[in-house]
Scaffold this motif. Structure first.
Motif, PDB file in Angstrom:
ATOM      1  N   LEU A  84     -14.929   3.882  -0.630  1.00 43.62           N
ATOM      2  CA  LEU A  84     -14.258   2.588  -0.663  1.00 43.62           C
ATOM      3  C   LEU A  84     -14.460   1.877  -1.998  1.00 43.62           C
ATOM      4  N   ASP A  85     -15.605   2.089  -2.617  1.00 42.74           N
ATOM      5  CA  ASP A  85     -15.825   1.475  -3.927  1.00 42.74           C
ATOM      6  C   ASP A  85     -14.907   2.091  -4.976  1.00 42.74           C
ATOM      7  N   ARG A  86     -14.662   3.396  -4.863  1.00 39.97           N
ATOM      8  CA  ARG A  86     -13.710   4.043  -5.772  1.00 39.97           C
ATOM      9  C   ARG A  86     -12.291   3.543  -5.502  1.00 39.97           C
ATOM     10  N   GLY A  90     -14.403  -0.582  -7.706  1.00 34.02           N
ATOM     11  CA  GLY A  90     -15.704  -1.238  -7.872  1.00 34.02           C
ATOM     12  C   GLY A  90     -15.758  -2.627  -7.260  1.00 34.02           C
ATOM     13  N   ARG A  91     -14.999  -2.842  -6.188  1.00 34.49           N
ATOM     14  CA  ARG A  91     -14.943  -4.171  -5.572  1.00 34.49           C
ATOM     15  C   ARG A  91     -15.346  -4.155  -4.102  1.00 34.49           C
ATOM     16  N   PHE A  92     -16.143  -3.155  -3.705  1.00 31.07           N
ATOM     17  CA  PHE A  92     -16.571  -3.078  -2.309  1.00 31.07           C
ATOM     18  C   PHE A  92     -17.998  -3.595  -2.174  1.00 31.07           C
ATOM     19  N   ALA A 129     -28.692   7.975  -1.869  1.00 31.27           N
ATOM     20  CA  ALA A 129     -27.428   8.710  -1.910  1.00 31.27           C
ATOM     21  C   ALA A 129     -26.468   8.088  -2.921  1.00 31.27           C
ATOM     22  N   LEU A 130     -26.345   6.775  -2.928  1.00 31.11           N
ATOM     23  CA  LEU A 130     -25.431   6.115  -3.859  1.00 31.11           C
ATOM     24  C   LEU A 130     -25.889   6.268  -5.306  1.00 31.11           C
ATOM     25  N   GLY A 131     -27.187   6.445  -5.495  1.00 35.08           N
ATOM     26  CA  GLY A 131     -27.729   6.695  -6.829  1.00 35.08           C
ATOM     27  C   GLY A 131     -27.597   8.148  -7.246  1.00 35.08           C
ATOM     28  N   ARG A 132     -26.952   8.943  -6.408  1.00 36.14           N
ATOM     29  CA  ARG A 132     -26.715  10.374  -6.632  1.00 36.14           C
ATOM     30  C   ARG A 132     -28.018  11.119  -6.907  1.00 36.14           C
ATOM     31  N   LEU A 157     -21.496  14.254  -3.584  1.00 37.47           N
ATOM     32  CA  LEU A 157     -20.555  14.937  -4.464  1.00 37.47           C
ATOM     33  C   LEU A 157     -19.670  13.963  -5.240  1.00 37.47           C
ATOM     34  N   LEU A 158     -19.276  12.878  -4.597  1.00 41.11           N
ATOM     35  CA  LEU A 158     -18.376  11.916  -5.228  1.00 41.11           C
ATOM     36  C   LEU A 158     -19.141  11.052  -6.223  1.00 41.11           C
ATOM     37  N   LEU A 159     -18.619  10.915  -7.402  1.00 42.22           N
ATOM     38  CA  LEU A 159     -19.224  10.025  -8.388  1.00 42.22           C
ATOM     39  C   LEU A 159     -18.834   8.599  -8.033  1.00 42.22           C
ATOM     40  N   PRO A 160     -19.789   7.755  -7.601  1.00 51.39           N
ATOM     41  CA  PRO A 160     -19.434   6.391  -7.201  1.00 51.39           C
ATOM     42  C   PRO A 160     -18.924   5.572  -8.378  1.00 51.39           C
ATOM     43  N   GLU A 161     -18.136   4.575  -8.072  1.00 46.78           N
ATOM     44  CA  GLU A 161     -17.703   3.634  -9.105  1.00 46.78           C
ATOM     45  C   GLU A 161     -18.915   2.931  -9.711  1.00 46.78           C
ATOM     46  N   ARG A 162     -19.885   2.599  -8.840  1.00 49.28           N
ATOM     47  CA  ARG A 162     -21.131   1.948  -9.284  1.00 49.28           C
ATOM     48  C   ARG A 162     -22.298   2.600  -8.568  1.00 49.28           C
ATOM     49  N   ASP A 163     -23.357   2.871  -9.303  1.00 50.30           N
ATOM     50  CA  ASP A 163     -24.548   3.394  -8.626  1.00 50.30           C
ATOM     51  C   ASP A 163     -25.434   2.260  -8.116  1.00 50.30           C
TER      52      ASP A 163
END
Length: 353
Positions: A84-86, A90-92, A129-132, A157-163
């Motif tokens: 959702l952030d992607r 970057g607005r989630f 997880a969000l910090g990969r 696997l997905l590169l987040p918009e923001r870590d």
């Protein structure tokens, strides 16, 4: 103070259809609101609605208020939040909460035991997880990977918009408020009163101090019902049934967090009376028994000048994001109210740039 809109659940916003929810979200986008917050219980879910609404708006952010901890594994929540952030650029905003015993155990089949400990572990795994990072956690409630099988420590696997995607907690009791300050980036409050908020902020501040942080940058989100009328009784009456549901019926007699909050705010006898009536299925009487003073302290009701004064009060008390829930008699009036609040905020110079 940032301005946000709370559209709640699909089917319970007063519009009773998805088009109404979309119309309100578009109005928030048009009037430069920062966030549209959505909710879930045991009906519509937040991620599906976020994806749909985000596809039809341009700039407004979206927030989960809240995604239920017992309803998803922490890894699934991280996957969903990153997606959702992607989608939103970057607005989630990820809001989490343990819900209550009736929903947790009755709907999700998850014991409502040690909610504070479960929340602490859950947030830590989501952040990993969000910090990969390769997710590995061995706690009381979560064990990843399982130690006696073929599972391995995996990375998102997905590169987040923001870590550093912001994580919010919805909390009411003192221990949960302290935990929120300690481990979250923001707080989602309901029935927030400017007169009572300093006490809650002090508890969250203790949690921040425990984590070696200050309140700087910590987002204090107040979800506030708003009803406009020159007749304050008419304005307040629109919120009575909703307030009675929470104070009287959202949980059992022994475990209702909203009843406990009203009690801490000094409305113990009135809250008991509302609860007695609601649990006896006298819902209209319960709504009528909600004291107007409680509504006036925890919502914004009255004419535009009364709303203007309460906006100043919330800003002065320390609210950094005001999330309004419009309670009017038609969708058109609710959309107009979205614009009115934006105008009043701007006229008072209260809106964050």
């Amino acid at each position: 103070m940032r301005l946000a809109l709370n559209v709640g659940y699909w089917g319970t916003t007063g519009t009773d259809d998805l088009n109404g929810m979309l119309a309100l979200s578009k109005a928030a986008d048009e009037h430069h609101y920062d966030v549209v917050w959505l909710a879930e219980a045991y009906g519509s879910d937040i991620p599906s609605l976020t994806g749909y609404l985000a596809a039809h708006t341009q700039n407004v952010g979206y927030g989960a208020a809240i995604m239920q901890i017992p309803g998803r594994t922490p890894a699934m929540t991280a996957m969903t939040a990153a997606t959702l952030d992607r989608i939103t650029g970057g607005r989630f905003h990820l809001g989490l909460g343990v819900s209550g015993p009736q929903v947790s155990e009755g709907w999700h089949g998850v014991r409502f035991a040690d909610p504070l400990g479960r929340t602490r572990e859950y947030v830590e795994i989501v952040r990993q997880a969000l910090g990969r990072k390769n997710v590995e956690f061995h706690g009381k409630h979560f064990d990843l990977p399982l130690p006696d099988g073929p599972g391995k420590s995996l990375r998102l696997l997905l590169l987040p918009e923001r870590d550093d995607l912001p994580i919010y907690l919805a909390s009411l009791g003192p221990k949960n408020l302290a935990l929120t300050g300690e481990i979250a980036d923001g707080w989602i409050g309901i029935f927030v009163s400017p007169e009572f908020l300093p006490e809650q902020l002090a508890v969250m501040g203790e949690g921040r101090q425990k984590a070696g942080k200050t309140m700087d940058g910590f987002d204090v989100v107040a979800s506030i019902g708003i009803s406009v009328s020159d007749d304050i009784d008419v304005a307040a009456d629109r919120l009575r049934a909703h307030t009675a549901l929470y104070v009287g019926g959202m949980g059992s007699r022994d475990k209702n967090f909203y009843h406990a909050l009203a009690t801490r705010m000094g409305f113990e006898k009135q809250a008991d009376h509302v609860q007695d009536l609601y649990l006896a299925k006298q819902h209209r009487d319960a709504a009528a028994a909600v004291p107007r003073e409680f509504i006036e302290r925890t919502a914004m009701v009255g004419d535009s000048e009364a709303i203007r004064a309460r906006l100043r009060a919330y800003a002065k008390a320390g609210v950094t994001t005001l999330a309004i829930s419009p309670w009017m008699d038609s969708l058109e009036e609710r959309i107009e109210l979205v614009g009115l609040v934006a105008r009043l905020m701007d006229e008072e110079g209260l809106r964050s740039k």
